[in-house]
Design an enzyme around this catalytic site. Structure first.
Site, PDB file in Angstrom:
ATOM      1  N   CYS A 273    -122.584 -76.063  -4.393  1.00 27.83           N
ATOM      2  CA  CYS A 273    -121.915 -74.963  -3.919  1.00 27.83           C
ATOM      3  C   CYS A 273    -122.958 -73.846  -3.737  1.00 27.83           C
ATOM      4  O   CYS A 273    -123.131 -73.375  -2.654  1.00 27.83           O
ATOM      5  CB  CYS A 273    -120.634 -74.667  -4.505  1.00 27.83           C
ATOM      6  SG  CYS A 273    -120.758 -73.638  -5.961  1.00 27.83           S
ATOM      7  N   HIS A 330    -117.029 -71.277  -7.926  1.00 24.21           N
ATOM      8  CA  HIS A 330    -117.307 -71.663  -6.867  1.00 24.21           C
ATOM      9  C   HIS A 330    -117.927 -70.614  -5.798  1.00 24.21           C
ATOM     10  O   HIS A 330    -117.740 -69.482  -5.951  1.00 24.21           O
ATOM     11  CB  HIS A 330    -116.198 -72.254  -6.224  1.00 24.21           C
ATOM     12  CG  HIS A 330    -116.325 -73.105  -4.568  1.00 24.21           C
ATOM     13  ND1 HIS A 330    -117.434 -73.812  -4.548  1.00 24.21           N
ATOM     14  CD2 HIS A 330    -115.687 -72.546  -3.583  1.00 24.21           C
ATOM     15  CE1 HIS A 330    -117.518 -74.210  -3.233  1.00 24.21           C
ATOM     16  NE2 HIS A 330    -116.317 -73.523  -2.731  1.00 24.21           N
ATOM     17  N   ASP A 353    -117.126 -71.276   4.363  1.00 24.84           N
ATOM     18  CA  ASP A 353    -117.589 -71.936   3.044  1.00 24.84           C
ATOM     19  C   ASP A 353    -118.115 -73.221   3.439  1.00 24.84           C
ATOM     20  O   ASP A 353    -117.321 -73.981   4.045  1.00 24.84           O
ATOM     21  CB  ASP A 353    -116.492 -72.200   2.284  1.00 24.84           C
ATOM     22  CG  ASP A 353    -116.927 -73.028   0.979  1.00 24.84           C
ATOM     23  OD1 ASP A 353    -117.994 -73.205   0.768  1.00 24.84           O
ATOM     24  OD2 ASP A 353    -115.960 -73.213  -0.051  1.00 24.84           O
TER      25      ASP A 353
END
Length: 681
Positions: A273, A330, A353
């Protein structure tokens, strides 16, 4: 027909234009400007050419972008001369040198023009002459641009800064990882434009796609989809399992190397991530969209969109369901823009994202979703607001399935998700907590209303469950990777009577995304706890046991559970620990001087009781290493021995920069450090 100007050549005035447009860090090889702001070009006339005479001489300028320029799409625009340029549309004005040898043309682009590479043509009654090309970017300095940002210090940080910090770890042990975004490094802007041209929407309808590049909402959504390679020829392949080929995600320390590899040979292996987010930040800033990297600690991944994380266990405390999860952290990005599609109250930061988790409109991308919509719970606002809301707000419910098939809730939390949401502070390396931008502050009127509703709901759900047993996990002082240490679970009985239960305490290797690995420690006992009393349980974590099963993130999840099967009582406490990494010492030998070699000496002590194989140091710095990482391979380093390397580099830009250092080996990865470097002329 009036006599045409005879043009010898056109000077795009690159140095002056790029300075005023804040694109001078891209170099002087070509003209890069920001939309909605005038730039000046100079026509040098041939000897004997007709002079430019205001009111008599006239010509038209034509700008075109994309493979199929069309007036209807605003990818082709023709405009004549005016007394002065106007801010709201493509326009031009002229001033001529008294000598008559040169003509200066001031051109103002529309603040709503599609971004991209443009050709510029001069048309004199049908006689056309090419004046060159320029690249048009979004403009955070233009008040009419959708990405306008009022604060100059924020523009410096969110558009121009090429170095940043990405936060990882757990909410109690937050650690910054330095990163080179390098959006102005040679070749990076071309790669970012190539990324837009590789997206499936461009391939299916180039005209519509190029026209839509006026809109930062559209461009941000394309970036989110193209950073991952799940649906297309995107940049990065994700891998959260065992990695036996490619580059481990923890090894990367900058975006440039990844983007260059993608441009040369396609999707790059591998990313997780924080790497996806860092790349999205680089591409966004390169195109002129203000962007920041954001880390959410205790980040929920809600797979069934019910805004809850449901953990299901059997009667022996074994986890049965793995669909929903809570990641220790995250990382995503926020981009700054207006939202005319939602209303002005939703302008500002928008979460998007690029990590491939769930599909949005059939594609692995997420956002942009307004932070205001997330904070206010406006989950009908596009894009993907429910998923992002759950990441920072989901309730956690722990359930046990009994042997008779009945499911009973035994624990839960409304506070464990969405903690210490962090980004790098403006103008410094400090961590800036932005949780309040995603959620109302603790104790405020709004937060109290939400809390009371949640508390009422919890009481209804937990009715009939007798409280009283509480578990707390205590950690050791020093938990450096390679060492042996003890952790403790404390069971307290606040009931009026004694309690007898089975007390389990175990350790499991964990990935930062919540994925459970192998066991690395276990103990259990049947205990009787008197009213008001405590029972302590110790668990020794030995490197001989955890060393072979932990991930490069060095995370271990501790779980303590009490089980009383007679009256169906279960209690649980969990804590994730991040093993400390060894310090890397970075020293410069002498002063850093422009275009002269300087040596960095790198030292790190191997803390493991076994040798490290395939050891290497990698350094990279904007303006220091010519946009490319430099790796020094040093082979094997014995236990309790120092890994040492010297790396030579030649700075190509004067001023302040940051040299990032990453140590890699077979058993120790993600060991990052940095030093500030001032390069003298």
């Amino acid at each position: 027909m009036s006599q045409a100007l005879e043009i010898d050549h056109c000077d795009l005035n690159i140095k002056s234009n790029t300075s005023s447009h804040h694109t001078d860090l891209c170099g002087e090889e070509r003209l890069i400007v920001r939309r909605g702001q005038p730039f000046t070009i100079i026509l040098h006339l041939k000897p004997g050419s007709k002079e430019f005479t205001p009111g008599e001489t006239s010509f038209t300028l034509i700008v075109e972008t994309g493979p199929l320029p069309r007036k209807e799409s605003d990818t082709k625009v023709s405009f004549g001369l005016r007394d002065s340029t106007v801010d709201s549309e493509w326009s031009a004005s002229v001033s001529n040198d008294p000598s008559g040898n040169t003509v200066s043309i001031s051109i103002n682009s529309s603040p709503n023009a599609p971004t991209g590479v443009y050709s510029l043509t001069l048309d004199q009654d049908g006689q056309k002459a090419s004046l060159g090309q320029f690249t048009l970017l979004f403009n955070a300095w233009c008040s009419s641009d959708a990405v306008y940002m009022r604060s100059e210090t924020k523009r410096q940080e969110y558009v121009l800064a090429q170095y940043g910090q990405i936060y990882r770890g757990t909410h109690k042990r937050i650690k910054g990882k330095p990163w080179n975004f390098g959006q102005f490094e040679p070749g990076i802007l071309d790669i970012c434009l190539k990324l837009l041209d590789e997206n499936p929407k461009f391939i299916s309808d180039a005209n519509e796609d190029c026209s839509a590049r006026r809109n930062p909402i559209y461009v941000t959504r394309v970036i989110s989809a193209m950073i991952n390679s799940n649906d297309d020829r995107g940049v990065l392949v994700g891998n959260w399992g065992e990695i036996t080929d490619g580059v481990h995600p923890g090894t990367w320390i900058g975006s440039g190397d990844i983007l260059h590899q993608w441009a040369e040979s396609g999707p790059v292996c591998y990313g997780q991530c924080w790497v996806f987010a860092a790349l999205a930040c680089t591409v966004s800033r390169a195109l002129g969209i203000p962007c920041r990297v954001v880390t959410n600690f205790g980040s929920a991944h809600d797979t069934n969109a019910n805004l809850m994380i449901e953990n299901l266990y059997d009667e022996d405390g074994k986890r049965m369901s793995h669909d929903d999860s809570i990641w220790n952290f995250h990382v995503w990005v926020d981009s700054w823009m207006t939202r005319p599609d939602l209303g002005s109250e939703f302008d500002g930061w928008q979460t998007n994202d690029p990590t491939p988790q769930e599909k949005s409109e059939g594609v692995f991308c997420c956002g942009p979703s307004s932070l205001t919509a997330i904070r206010e719970g406006e989950l009908t606002k596009k894009y993907d607001a429910p998923f992002i809301f759950a990441e920072v707000n989901a309730d956690v419910v722990d359930l046990v399935r009994l042997s008779n098939g009945e499911t009973v809730q035994f624990s839960g939390s409304t506070k464990s998700v969405g903690r210490f949401i962090s980004t790098k502070a403006v103008g410094s390396d400090d961590r800036h907590d932005i949780t309040h931008q995603y959620k109302y502050p603790e104790g405020s009127k709004e937060e109290r209303q939400v809390y009371e509703k949640a508390q009422h709901r919890n009481k209804l759900q937990q009715r009939g469950v007798e409280p009283g047993l509480h578990i707390k996990i205590k950690l050791a002082e020093n938990m450096i990777v390679g060492s042996d240490f003890e952790v403790h679970a404390v069971l307290t009985n606040n009931c009026l009577e004694a309690k007898i239960c089975t007390f389990l305490f175990f350790a499991t290797a964990s990935g930062y995304n919540g994925r459970q690995g192998e066991s690395c420690g276990y103990t259990s006992d049947k205990v009787e706890v008197p009213s008001g009393g405590e029972r302590h349980m110790s668990l020794k974590l030995e490197y001989a046991r955890y060393g072979s099963v932990i991930s490069p993130d060095r995370l271990i999840q501790l779980s303590a559970i009490t089980i009383d099967k007679q009256i169906t009582h279960y209690h649980k406490a969990e804590k994730t620990i991040v093993l400390d990494e060894p310090e890397t010492e970075v020293k410069l030998v002498g002063e850093a001087t422009l275009n002269q070699f300087v040596t960095a000496e790198l030292t790190m002590l191997n803390p493991l009781p076994e040798p490290l194989q395939d050891c290497s140091f990698t350094v990279e710095g904007v303006g220091l290493t010519d946009g490319k990482p430099i790796t020094a391979r040093i082979g094997t380093v014995g236990p309790s021995q120092e890994a040492k390397a010297s790396v030579e580099f030649s700075p190509n830009r004067a001023g302040s920069s940051v040299l990032l250092v990453n140590f890699d080996s077979d058993k120790l990865k993600n060991i990052s450090s940095f030093i500030n470097v001032v390069v003298k002329e």
